[in-house]
Design a protein around this motif. Structure first.
Motif, short mmCIF file in Angstrom:
data_model
loop_
_atom_site.label_atom_id
_atom_site.label_comp_id
_atom_site.label_asym_id
_atom_site.label_seq_id
_atom_site.Cartn_x
_atom_site.Cartn_y
_atom_site.Cartn_z
N CYS A 40 14.49 -6.60 90.52
CA CYS A 40 15.92 -5.62 91.90
C CYS A 40 14.65 -5.16 92.63
O CYS A 40 14.26 -4.88 92.04
CB CYS A 40 16.65 -4.38 91.16
SG CYS A 40 17.21 -3.93 92.23
N CYS A 43 15.31 -0.62 92.24
CA CYS A 43 15.48 -0.28 91.34
C CYS A 43 13.96 -0.89 90.58
O CYS A 43 13.55 0.21 89.47
CB CYS A 43 16.42 -0.41 90.11
SG CYS A 43 16.84 -1.53 89.47
N CYS A 65 23.35 -5.18 92.13
CA CYS A 65 22.58 -5.03 90.33
C CYS A 65 22.66 -4.45 89.25
O CYS A 65 23.49 -3.37 89.06
CB CYS A 65 21.34 -4.29 91.29
SG CYS A 65 19.95 -3.44 89.66
N CYS A 68 21.19 -0.94 89.26
CA CYS A 68 20.97 0.51 90.02
C CYS A 68 22.73 0.69 90.70
O CYS A 68 23.12 1.24 91.49
CB CYS A 68 20.26 0.29 91.02
SG CYS A 68 19.39 -0.48 91.95
N SER A 70 22.96 -1.43 93.31
CA SER A 70 22.49 -1.68 94.72
C SER A 70 22.77 -3.00 94.90
O SER A 70 22.64 -4.15 94.33
CB SER A 70 21.33 -1.27 94.62
OG SER A 70 20.42 -2.35 93.93
ZN LIG Z 1 19.05 -2.58 90.65
#
Ligand SMILES: [Zn+2]
Length: 256
Positions: A40, A43, A65, A68, A70
């Motif tokens: 990712c 993160c 994700c 995290c 995102s």
């Molecule tokens: Zn992530």
């Protein structure tokens, strides 16, 4: 039976698209495209194989994700989808002629990579456009449009946008295009031949204008907002190439 081949081409294209996403993200960052495995970008956590299935994982993870949360840009599944669709259409429209399909795969992959990088960073790296020009000319020695049309396509492709750039600079004092755009149109000319240059320029300018007007209406931005012209060059070439469209003949057909 044909439908099985086409399904296979589509799936193979999806997987290839997943690799193109890696190229789009990593090459401009200077990261190896082989190691490490997918991670990712926010993160930095490793992405497991079951979260890395083209399109499906995006839907299952709802575009976020797993670690995290995102947002995963919609660009990722789009690149995969268009890569899959490209493989299917190349197989179908290029009548299973191996060299035609190979050239199509090289060209379409370059178009997708350049559109992806240009939309991210307003950049069309030489590392793709220059070898692209060479590849386009090399293929033309064996299949249409032939070397003369290909070489002229590359030269005129470069010069025509350079001229537009100079004129625009003279009239407005602004840079509307970049040198990457000239090299990209040279590459397109090398693959598609000189005859398809004008249609590519017309369709991409049309798409760019529509998109620009859309942005002004929706986001209330001014017209000075720079547009990644490479994206529109890519879309226009993709459509004209993969469906083997001859705009000139289509236009003349309207008057017959
Ligand atoms: Zn992530």
């Amino acid at each position: 039976m044909e439908v099985i081949y086409e399904a296979f081409a589509f799936i193979f294209g999806l997987v290839w698209g997943s690799f193109l996403n890696v190229v789009i993200y990593r090459v401009p960052e200077g990261i190896s495209i082989i190691k490490p495995g997918s991670f990712c970008p926010v993160c930095k956590k490793k992405i497991a194989w079951y979260d890395n299935i083209p399109i499906l994982s995006y839907i299952i993870l709802r575009g976020k994700c797993r670690h995290c949360g995102s947002k995963i840009p919609i660009k990722y599944p789009l690149v995969e989808f268009f890569s899959g669709l490209s493989f299917l259409l190349l197989w179908r429209n290029f009548h299973q002629i191996p060299l035609e399909i190979l050239r199509g795969l090289v060209f379409v992959s370059l178009l997708i990579i350049l559109a992806g990088i240009d939309s991210d960073r307003m950049l069309l790296p030489d590392i793709f456009t220059i070898p692209g020009i060479a590849a386009g000319i090399a293929f033309s020695f064996f299949i249409s449009p032939g070397p003369l049309s290909s070489i002229l396509g590359a030269l005129i492709g470069y010069l025509s946008l350079w001229l537009v750039y100079k004129l625009f600079l003279l009239l407005t004092g602004k840079e509307g295009l970049g040198f990457g755009d000239f090299k990209m149109l040279a590459m397109i000319g090398a693959f598609m031949g000189i005859k398809q240059l004008l249609p590519v320029i017309i369709v991409s300018s049309l798409l760019g204008s529509l998109f620009g007007i859309g942005i002004i209406l929706v986001k209330k931005k001014t017209f000075s907002t720079m547009l990644p012209f490479g994206v529109f060059l890519s879309i226009a070439s993709w459509i004209l190439y993969i469906f083997n469209l001859d705009l000139f003949n289509l236009y003349m057909g309207l008057w017959r």
